[in-house]
Design an enzyme around this catalytic site. Structure first.
Site, PDB file in Angstrom:
ATOM      1  CG  PHE A 125      -1.948   1.029   1.225  1.00 19.34           C
ATOM      2  CD1 PHE A 125      -3.088   0.866   0.450  1.00 19.34           C
ATOM      3  CD2 PHE A 125      -1.801   2.200   1.950  1.00 19.34           C
ATOM      4  CE1 PHE A 125      -4.075   1.844   0.410  1.00 19.34           C
ATOM      5  CE2 PHE A 125      -2.788   3.188   1.912  1.00 19.34           C
ATOM      6  CZ  PHE A 125      -3.914   3.013   1.149  1.00 19.34           C
ATOM      7  CG  ASP A 194      -0.022  -2.186   7.262  1.00 18.08           C
ATOM      8  OD1 ASP A 194      -1.113  -2.571   7.723  1.00 18.08           O
ATOM      9  OD2 ASP A 194       0.101  -1.145   6.591  1.00 18.08           O
ATOM     10  CE1 TYR A 219      -9.116   2.340   6.960  1.00 17.31           C
ATOM     11  CE2 TYR A 219      -8.407   3.811   8.718  1.00 17.31           C
ATOM     12  CZ  TYR A 219      -8.189   3.233   7.482  1.00 17.31           C
ATOM     13  OH  TYR A 219      -7.054   3.527   6.786  1.00 17.31           O
ATOM     14  CE  LYS A 220      -7.530  -1.062   5.437  1.00 19.13           C
ATOM     15  NZ  LYS A 220      -8.109  -0.385   4.270  1.00 19.13           N
ATOM     16  NE  ARG A 368      -9.880  -3.137  -2.291  1.00 23.38           N
ATOM     17  CZ  ARG A 368      -9.371  -2.486  -1.249  1.00 23.38           C
ATOM     18  NH1 ARG A 368      -8.185  -2.839  -0.782  1.00 23.38           N
ATOM     19  NH2 ARG A 368      -9.994  -1.491  -0.671  1.00 23.38           N
TER      20      ARG A 368
HETATM   21  C1  LIG Z   1      -2.006  -1.856   4.084  1.00 23.00           C
HETATM   22  C2  LIG Z   1      -2.500  -0.504   4.458  1.00 23.00           C
HETATM   23  N1  LIG Z   1      -1.761   0.281   5.262  1.00 23.00           N
HETATM   24  C3  LIG Z   1      -2.197   1.509   5.617  1.00 23.00           C
HETATM   25  C4  LIG Z   1      -3.410   1.987   5.159  1.00 23.00           C
HETATM   26  C5  LIG Z   1      -3.934   3.356   5.491  1.00 23.00           C
HETATM   27  O1  LIG Z   1      -3.334   3.960   6.513  1.00 23.00           O
HETATM   28  P1  LIG Z   1      -4.016   5.215   7.259  1.00 23.00           P
HETATM   29  O2  LIG Z   1      -5.010   4.632   8.231  1.00 23.00           O
HETATM   30  O3  LIG Z   1      -2.900   5.887   7.880  1.00 23.00           O
HETATM   31  O4  LIG Z   1      -4.749   6.010   6.230  1.00 23.00           O
HETATM   32  C6  LIG Z   1      -4.199   1.197   4.325  1.00 23.00           C
HETATM   33  C7  LIG Z   1      -5.500   1.723   3.866  1.00 23.00           C
HETATM   34  O5  LIG Z   1      -6.263   1.134   3.193  1.00 23.00           O
HETATM   35  C8  LIG Z   1      -3.728  -0.067   3.971  1.00 23.00           C
HETATM   36  O6  LIG Z   1      -4.448  -0.831   3.154  1.00 23.00           O
END
Ligand SMILES: Cc1ncc(COP(=O)(O)O)c(C=O)c1O
Length: 409
Positions: A125, A194, A219-220, A368
């Site tokens: 990402f 991550d 939030y996911k 997706r």
């Molecule tokens: C793998 C990954 N890392 C980080 C993020 C986003 O990070 P942030 O919450 O800082 O916007 C996402 C967002 O979809 C993501 O898929």
């Protein structure tokens, strides 16, 4: 040949079927985007009403003490810890994933002073790569980005940190966390995971594989709401002496002494910077109740079965319609999503969304579909594939309105 009745029978036998009632989902909508924004747990509005009308409106500033607001980031971190294989006191809720990644990468790089490489992955990402790039510049390291299948071979004794996402946001491809962590440690490197696309959709065993650091969003699959605060994990063996760069007052050992000099908190609180987004933390904490009594292995089994069914039905129903599978076929190598590539992917997804079948699009051509196992039904998979087939076969996607890009895809 699989039929819709087959899917209905799978739902009838689903040991997690009762969990769907824990969410407030519109009856006319198929929601396959919990990998982007989780659905709202049905208990959250009442908790927020109390937080707003009693704790904020009437409790006012007293609520930091009287409503136990102050320890909420630690308390919520401990709840997340149970989902990601971490110990109590190893996880705290704070900031965003991007900010936590910055803190962790700098702290970890400082722990490997003789080494000069941060190893990351090209298809990660973007925020992960952007942050790693800044950290590399600030710490006089080199950021080396490789393809996913080159990661293991690229871990050598120049590498300070390996920074990876457990499940790829676009393809859903899942790393073998244990194998990669072991390889990083053999080479003397530290690993940062991550967990944005894995926590809440499968058991994660951070301590089981002796991972060093992890970050993830609320939030996911954790369903904490739009812009929910994120979390950070530090293995307890690294806490002592760990120096994160954003030394704000909430990371101080005694924030309310208001001393001039910074002295880090001895525990996970040292990963904090400033005041928590309290309403967001409260929403996330109450959202996590949706996981109560859920066996994470059962959750993972359902997630894999949903993905397998989606692929099987895509093979069966979409042949010759221009869709190709962009995720691993093998469920073990996949997270909780399946991606299809189609050259008209954006317009097709808009046409699906107009029919209340919600997935999302990732440039250049990826449709997706995420399967949050707490609330996605097997029959949703059948109905989604049927809608997709109809939209492509009839050309219903082919309008100016569906081709016009919105700001969030
Ligand atoms: C793998 C990954 N890392 C980080 C993020 C986003 O990070 P942030 O919450 O800082 O916007 C996402 C967002 O979809 C993501 O898929």
């Amino acid at each position: 040949m699989k039929t819709r009745d087959h899917c209905t029978a799978l739902d009838a036998a689903d040991p997690l079927a009762h969990c769907r009632a824990r969410f407030d989902l519109p009856a006319d909508t198929l929601y396959l985007d919990g990998n982007s924004l989780g659905a709202m747990p049905a208990n959250v509005p009442a908790r927020m009403k109390r937080a707003l009308e009693e704790e904020w409106a009437h409790g006012l500033i007293r609520s930091w003490n009287d409503a136990d607001w102050y320890p909420a980031p630690q308390r919520t971190g401990d709840k997340i810890a149970k989902l990601i294989g971490a110990g109590q006191g190893e996880v705290i809720v704070a900031d965003s994933t991007s900010v936590n990644l910055f803190k962790v990468l700098v702290a970890a790089t400082r722990m490997r002073p003789g080494r000069s490489t941060i190893l990351a992955e090209r298809t990660n990402f973007p925020t992960d790569v952007y942050v790693a790039s800044s950290v590399a510049e600030m710490t006089n390291c080199e950021l080396r980005c490789v393809d996913p299948d080159e990661v293991l071979a690229a871990i050598d004794d120049t590498v300070a940190i390996v920074s990876l996402t457990h499940v790829n946001y676009k393809t859903g491809k899942r790393y073998d966390m244990e194998a990669v962590t072991r390889r990083a440690h053999e080479a003397g490197a530290l690993i940062v995971w991550d967990l944005c696309h894995s926590a809440g959709a499968m058991p994660v065993r951070l301590n089981g594989c002796e991972a060093d650091f992890a970050v993830g969003c609320g939030y996911k699959y954790l369903n904490g709401g739009p812009g929910a605060p994120a979390y950070v994990f530090v293995a307890s063996r690294h806490l002592d002496g760990l120096r994160q760069p954003l030394t704000g007052w909430h990371g101080h050992a005694k924030p309310f002494d208001f001393t001039h000099d910074y002295a880090p908190h001895p525990g996970i609180d040292r990963m904090l910077t400033g005041t928590a987004p309290q309403l967001g933390v409260i929403a996330l904490e109450s959202a996590l109740e949706a996981f109560e009594g859920v066996d994470l292995d059962v959750l993972r089994a359902k997630s894999m079965a949903l993905g397998d069914l989606f692929i099987e039905l895509a093979d069966q129903e979409l042949e010759g319609l221009g869709c190709t599978l962009a995720s691993p076929r093998n469920a073990e190598a996949r997270g909780s999503q399946v991606s299809l590539a189609h050259k008209e992917g954006y317009a097709i997804m808009q046409a699906l969304i107009e029919r209340n079948v919600i997935g999302d699009f990732r440039a250049p051509d990826i449709l997706r579909f995420g399967f949050a196992p707490l609330y996605v039904r097997y029959v949703d998979i059948w109905d989604t594939i049927a809608a997709l087939k109809d939209i492509i076969q009839t050309g219903a996607w082919d309008t100016e309105a569906f081709r016009t890009r919105k700001s969030v895809t």
